[in-house]
Write an enzyme that holds these catalytic residues in place. Structure first.
Site, mmCIF file in Angstrom:
data_model
loop_
_atom_site.group_PDB
_atom_site.id
_atom_site.type_symbol
_atom_site.label_atom_id
_atom_site.label_comp_id
_atom_site.label_asym_id
_atom_site.label_seq_id
_atom_site.Cartn_x
_atom_site.Cartn_y
_atom_site.Cartn_z
ATOM 1 N N GLY A 251 -1.538 -0.474 -2.477
ATOM 2 C CA GLY A 251 -2.128 -1.475 -3.367
ATOM 3 C C GLY A 251 -1.417 -2.805 -3.306
ATOM 4 C CG ASP A 252 2.555 -2.973 -4.372
ATOM 5 O OD1 ASP A 252 2.295 -3.516 -5.444
ATOM 6 O OD2 ASP A 252 3.114 -1.856 -4.291
#
Length: 471
Positions: A251-252
């Site tokens: 997600g980052d």
């Protein structure tokens, strides 16, 4: 690109080892610890990944004053760190792995904390950014009213990508896109009193879109890709097939890439497609666990035996293009063709010049992947290179056909190619393009290998022998 990351800073600790027996006290494996690695997590991971991509990164966050914070500051060397009043303790996530298999995770100090102070420098970093990424990990940074006001103002000027958290604050209105995963989307919808209609991803995305007043919601779904929801409807964004041992950090990686692509002017569907592909490639390389970002760990790696390594230095030919990775992104964003070639280029000669000129004619930029001095030494022997990597890079950049040089430290250019992702990879020789070891790698993102004619009687070894006779 000038990127400001706003969010909560975590310390990630990886304890890696092996296990060959059970404990006599309980039927649990005994882990023989082989190594401990500390790295910046949460907003720190987003900032680090963007910094490694060559962007100018400022991190607006809160930092404690304990031992964990000292590890974070070392890991974030190179990132401008603007922090409010210290928060204690440093939130820490410790993962224990046997080989590549996760066994258990311990969370310390990860519950919500009081919102930190906001300084003028923190507000100025948000106001001056070209793009903003909000990495909300539920620790309180996004609840600060001054930070929220600055983010609302930024959303009216530049792309703001908001990665939310069930314990975090609601995104400010007008952000370009909010990026919850499917479980977070369901939890956030329920917490707001909405009916997410079971596991209907487009419906939960539509409800959250209306609730948050954002321009779009991108609901990520792991190996199934993502669903992009906008006012006009929704569209599925598939993910490349990837073998994943640990999804940590996906997600980052996605949020950071998405913000950059939007900042480069790509439309949201295209930016989302590329960001999903970047996240998949990141996981294929080992994800967050593959990163060694603490300076203590870097020293350990420096003393270890040679192995796969990342790009060690980047050079650019033009002031507005500080490195080859960014140049490649800019050219692709404009619909251009990125061409790359590679080699040692020790004692530049006419054969090199002809190959480079022919490669440049195939696209809109030429990026040279250059073996570092250590790499050349391992490949060619202790007496090579004759010319240092700094001088070799400078000589290549003096050629009008070369736009950027990326120096890599491993024996093959695969990791370098993953960063640059050229549309065309050019090699000199008389073999078939599909026989090149890089062919399968490039096919993964739709690239192709091309060969140009080999020029006989022109080689670095021959030139070195001739010079030796003259001496």
């Amino acid at each position: 690109m000038k990127v400001t990351v706003v969010g909560d800073l975590l310390l990630d600790v990886d304890i890696n080892g092996t296990s060959t027996r059970l404990s006599p006290d309980a039927p649990v494996p005994v882990v023989d610890v082989a190594g401990v690695r500390r790295r910046a997590g949460g907003a720190g991971l987003v900032a680090t990944l963007l910094m490694r991509d060559g962007h100018e990164v400022t991190l607006v966050t809160a930092v404690s004053d304990d031992d964990g914070a000292s590890h974070l500051r070392r890991a974030l060397s190179g990132v401008e760190l603007l922090a409010g009043a210290p928060l204690a303790p440093t939130p820490t996530k410790t993962r224990v792995r046997i080989g590549s298999h996760p066994m258990v995770r311990f969370d310390e100090g990860c519950s919500p904390a009081p919102s930190p102070d906001c300084t003028q420098e923190m507000r100025a970093a948000i106001e001056s950014a070209e793009v903003v990424v909000v990495a909300d990990y539920g620790r309180g940074i996004t609840f600060n009213p001054d930070i929220r006001a600055a983010l609302a103002g930024a959303a009216r000027r530049v792309p703001v990508v908001w990665d939310p958290h069930p314990s975090g604050s609601q995104p400010v209105a007008g952000v370009a896109v909010v990026t919850p995963n499917n479980a977070e989307a369901q939890a956030l919808a329920k917490a707001a009193g909405l009916d997410p209609a079971g596991k209907d991803v487009p419906e939960s995305g539509r409800q959250l879109l209306k609730l948050w007043g954002s321009n779009a919601v991108l609901v990520t779904r792991g190996e199934a890709g993502a669903v992009l929801v906008q006012a006009g409807g929704s569209v599925s964004v598939p993910a490349p097939r990837t073998a994943v041992d640990d999804p940590c950090g996906a997600g980052d990686r996605l949020a950071g890439s998405l913000a950059v692509y939007l900042g480069l002017g790509l439309g949201l569907p295209e930016a989302a497609t590329r960001a999903v592909a970047d996240a998949s490639a990141f996981l294929a390389e080992g994800g967050a666990a593959s990163l060694i970002l603490d300076t203590d760990a870097m020293e350990e790696q420096k003393d270890a035996a040679p192995g796969p390594a990342s790009v060690v230095e980047l050079f650019g030919n033009q002031p507005n293009r500080p490195d080859g990775v960014r140049l490649a992104e800019e050219v692709r964003a404009k619909g251009g063709t990125v061409v790359a070639t590679g080699g040692c280029f020790d004692l530049l000669h006419a054969g090199h010049a002809r190959t480079l000129a022919a490669a440049r004619e195939m696209g809109d930029c030429l990026i040279v992947c250059l073996n570092s001095d250590q790499s050349v030494r391992r490949l060619k022997g202790v007496h090579r290179p004759i010319v240092s990597e700094e001088d070799r890079a400078e000589l290549l950049l003096a050629l009008s056909c070369v736009d950027a040089v990326v120096v890599f430290d491993e024996d093959t250019p695969e990791d370098c190619l993953e960063l640059v992702r050229p549309d065309i990879w050019v090699k000199g020789g008389d073999y078939q393009p599909d026989e090149l070891p890089e062919a399968r790698l490039l096919a993964g993102w739709g690239g192709q290998c091309v060969t140009v004619p080999f020029h006989p009687a022109r080689s670095t070894s021959g030139l070195a022998e001739a010079l030796a006779k003259v001496g």
